[in-house]
Design an enzyme around this catalytic site. Structure first.
Site, PDB file in Angstrom:
ATOM      1  N   GLU A 121      -5.973  -4.907   1.299  1.00  0.00           N
ATOM      2  CA  GLU A 121      -6.499  -5.558   0.095  1.00  0.00           C
ATOM      3  C   GLU A 121      -7.972  -5.907   0.271  1.00  0.00           C
ATOM      4  O   GLU A 121      -8.779  -5.755  -0.662  1.00  0.00           O
ATOM      5  CB  GLU A 121      -5.682  -6.815  -0.198  1.00  0.00           C
ATOM      6  N   GLU A 142       3.818  -4.604   2.545  1.00  0.00           N
ATOM      7  CA  GLU A 142       4.591  -5.775   2.138  1.00  0.00           C
ATOM      8  C   GLU A 142       6.034  -5.469   1.754  1.00  0.00           C
ATOM      9  O   GLU A 142       6.948  -6.246   2.052  1.00  0.00           O
ATOM     10  CB  GLU A 142       3.888  -6.493   0.971  1.00  0.00           C
TER      11      GLU A 142
END
Length: 280
Positions: A121, A142
């Protein structure tokens, strides 16, 4: 502003280019301390007109940012302070990426190793990113931990690679190589590892040498997209999953299996799938 005194960061100023080296052994897990130090440094740099470009690199060759520290929820006080100081509509993790994305300076990631989860990210939030063909990789890990990205990853991927590829990356959790990441649009360019340092140095210093006002005008004419609504939806999706027993079991099993060690992080995807299979 002071450029030293940090415990997880090192800085070097060369002309108008400030290089931030991430250094949180063993694998540069994005801890609450690193998040706080990045916030403090980047916030302070906003008023430094002499700094034109910020380059972020890792002091740990194999890993840029492994991912958010799996034990970060145990760092309650620091995480609460980060949450309280986050801009309205952003959680603590999203605020790091958005601070990077909104810097008045041009931000460049030099990616020599792996960036997963919150590290991926962070790469996506930078203005420019260049990665080593032979050694770099990115992955939104994730889903294999029982959650979805919660630090801006869903919105950054939607913007950069499109919905179909974003779904692929989020739901497979796979690490992809630099060449594929460049083809998808996740990064700017894949560069031979031997040339990466010189290439990023050249790009950064050429930008820093531009006439006063050019960088500011370019960033004003090319603003980042507004993801306010998407960030709220992303946070709700993540928050609805992170405290479930299955998620906690997956994360605990990952740590017991070697996550956040150099050896365990080399094939984190395989480790997490093994943990999930054992708990099925």
């Amino acid at each position: 502003m002071p450029l030293d005194g940090f415990t997880t960061l090192r800085t070097d100023l060369d002309g108008g280019v400030l290089t931030i080296t991430l250094d949180n052994p063993p694998v540069n897990a994005l801890s609450a301390i690193m998040m706080r130090e990045l916030r403090d440094l980047l916030t302070g740099l906003r008023s430094e007109a002499t700094v034109k470009v910020i380059v972020v690199q890792s002091g740990i060759p194999e890993f840029f940012i492994a991912h958010v520290d799996i034990n970060i929820l145990e760092q309650a006080d620091a995480l609460a302070e980060l949450t309280a100081s986050a801009p309205a509509g952003l959680n603590a993790f999203q605020s790091v990426g958005e601070l990077l994305r909104s810097q008045p300076q041009v931000t460049i990631v030099k990616l020599a190793g792996t960036a997963r989860g919150g590290g991926a990210e962070f790469v996506a939030a930078a203005d420019l990113s260049f990665a080593a063909v032979e050694t770099a990789g990115l992955g939104q890990i994730e889903a294999l931990m029982g959650i979805t990205p919660g630090g801006g990853g869903t919105q950054y991927l939607l913007e950069k690679v499109g919905r179909n590829r974003a779904l692929e990356l989020v739901l497979t959790g796979d690490r992809i190589d630099a060449t594929t990441a460049a083809a998808y649009g996740w990064i700017n360019r894949a560069v031979p590892a031997a040339d990466l340092d010189a290439f990023v140095h050249q790009v950064a210093h050429r930008i820093a040498a531009l006439a006063d006002g050019v960088v500011a005008a370019a960033k004003r004419a090319l603003p980042p997209q507004d993801h306010a609504a998407g960030f709220l939806t992303e946070h709700e999706a993540w928050a609805g999953l992170v405290e479930r027993p299955v998620t906690q079991h997956l994360m605990a099993g990952a740590v017991q299996g070697g996550a956040q060690t150099i050896e365990g992080e080399r094939d984190l995807e395989g480790l997490l799938r093994s943990v999930a299979a054992q708990q099925a």
